[in-house]
Write an enzyme that holds these catalytic residues in place. Structure first.
Site, mmCIF file in Angstrom:
data_model
loop_
_atom_site.group_PDB
_atom_site.id
_atom_site.type_symbol
_atom_site.label_atom_id
_atom_site.label_comp_id
_atom_site.label_asym_id
_atom_site.label_seq_id
_atom_site.Cartn_x
_atom_site.Cartn_y
_atom_site.Cartn_z
ATOM 1 N N SER A 167 20.918 59.915 65.463
ATOM 2 C CA SER A 167 21.065 61.346 65.186
ATOM 3 C C SER A 167 19.750 62.061 64.912
ATOM 4 O O SER A 167 19.524 63.168 65.417
ATOM 5 C CB SER A 167 22.035 61.538 64.021
ATOM 6 N N SER A 168 18.858 61.492 64.126
ATOM 7 C CA SER A 168 17.612 62.182 63.786
ATOM 8 C C SER A 168 16.702 62.386 64.990
ATOM 9 O O SER A 168 15.843 63.270 64.982
ATOM 10 C CB SER A 168 16.856 61.397 62.706
#
Length: 397
Positions: A55-56
């Site tokens: 996600s990051s």
């Protein structure tokens, strides 16, 4: 790069990662891919086609999407956000606390702009924006939150990793009139051939998700983002080669060069200096290159100095904690990534594995004399002689 194979096999054999994939490229050597271990408890082999939740690491991709709109003249980096999202003005910032511990506010100087969002110098914090990615009616909700919540500092005066990229997604939606997921597919993923990247995994592909399909982001409040090592490396190569199908030359400069001037990115998390929870300045790359001064471009952490045995000064790095890391070294033309699946119950040593991968890639790129003994990696020295049974004794699965 045979030593990369040995490194990953050692990491899996030691038991602290269940599987790992590494990819790297260097001038004159093409792209190298290596994988070792399993993708899930079912025992399927991990590969550069395995889907990971990272996600990051959507941050550089969202940045590229926003800069595409700048290239097209639909967005301006220094235009106040209130012109795009009505009501998006932060009127106050935190000035301190009185003797009773109540916050004191003062008028904020400077405007919130796309540039301050992409460089993490906006002064916003996670309490301002809520979810990491836009949702229905998010633009009105976020505008209200920003207007009612004080900034941590005047825009452009400090670097702080907070809620910036969620608002960038909302801005993209407002400008293009479609969900940000659809715009990323049309503007980034399809042109680069990234077929397994996005905010959702098709049912037919869920068997390829590392660790098994869970359907939710591993971090509460964060929207899941998925990709394969192969897909993400295609994006990295586009940034390294300044592929004109993605961005203009000027926008690549913004992604590859320091954009915060004399400001620096903190390398230590100092909780003793935090007055309010929103001031906790933790970002996924914080544990990488601890002795190196770092800056920020639009999208990446930038090393202001060369890393010993690793990337050159000016190299770009992005990470998703304990699962995915990448770097792009424009000066040497080297790029690499590591996607890993940690073994449950084992200590988090994937950062060290990433450092060892970089060292191995640069050793192979420089081609040291054959008589020179290979340096043992940090993990080899620390866990020499440890077997999977040893791990199970101290960290039961």
């Amino acid at each position: 790069m045979q030593n990369v194979d040995e490194l990953l096999e050692y990491a899996v054999g030691s038991g602290y990662v269940s599987g790992a994939v590494a990819m790297a490229s260097a001038p004159g050597r093409g792209t190298y891919s290596s994988a070792s271990g399993t993708a899930s408890r079912d025992g399927g082999r991990i590969s550069d086609d395995t889907i990971f939740e990272i996600s990051s690491m959507v941050r550089p991709i969202l940045t590229a999407a926003a800069l595409q709109l700048v290239d097209a003249g639909k967005l301006a980096l220094d235009e106040p956000l209130g012109a795009i999202l009505p009501g998006m003005q932060a009127a106050h910032r935190l000035a301190g606390f009185d003797r009773a511990g109540s916050p004191m506010l003062c008028a904020a100087r400077g405007a919130l702009t796309l540039r301050t969002l992409l460089s993490h110098t906006s002064g916003l914090h996670s309490g301002t924006w809520g979810d990491a990615m836009p949702r229905a009616e998010a633009s009105l909700d976020i505008s209200r939150r920003v207007a009612s919540t004080p900034l941590l500092f005047d825009p452009g005066s400090r670097w702080h990793y907070g809620g910036d990229l969620g608002i960038v997604g909302v801005i993209i939606e407002r400008v293009v009139g479609m969900p940000v997921a659809d715009y990323l597919r049309d503007g980034v993923f399809e042109p680069l051939g990234m077929r397994d990247t996005g905010f959702y995994v098709e049912y037919s592909a869920r068997r390829r998700v590392a660790g098994g399909w869970r359907g939710l982001a591993s971090t509460p409040g964060e929207t899941a983002f998925y990709s394969t090592p192969r897909d993400y490396f295609d994006f990295m190569r586009a940034v390294l080669s300044r592929d004109g199908c993605l961005l203009s030359s000027n926008s690549f400069e913004l992604m590859q060069r320091n954009q915060i001037g004399e400001l620096t990115v903190p390398k230590v998390l100092r909780l003793e200096s935090v007055d309010v929870p929103g001031e906790v300045n933790f970002y996924p790359e914080i544990r990488l290159y601890p002795g190196t001064e770092c800056k920020w471009s639009l999208g990446f952490m930038v090393s202001a100095e060369a890393v010993s045995g690793g990337p050159s000064a000016g190299s770009l790095t992005c990470a998703a904690p304990s699962s995915a890391y990448c770097w792009i070294d424009p000066d040497s033309g080297v790029a690499g990534l590591l996607f890993a699946r940690r073994s449950p119950g084992c200590p988090d040593l994937v950062d060290a594995l990433f450092a060892d991968l970089q060292q191995t890639v640069y050793e192979g790129h420089s081609v040291p004399p054959p008589a020179e003994p290979r340096r043992r990696h940090v993990l080899e020295r620390l866990f020499e002689g440890w077997s999977k049974e040893s791990w199970a004794t101290w960290w039961p699965m």
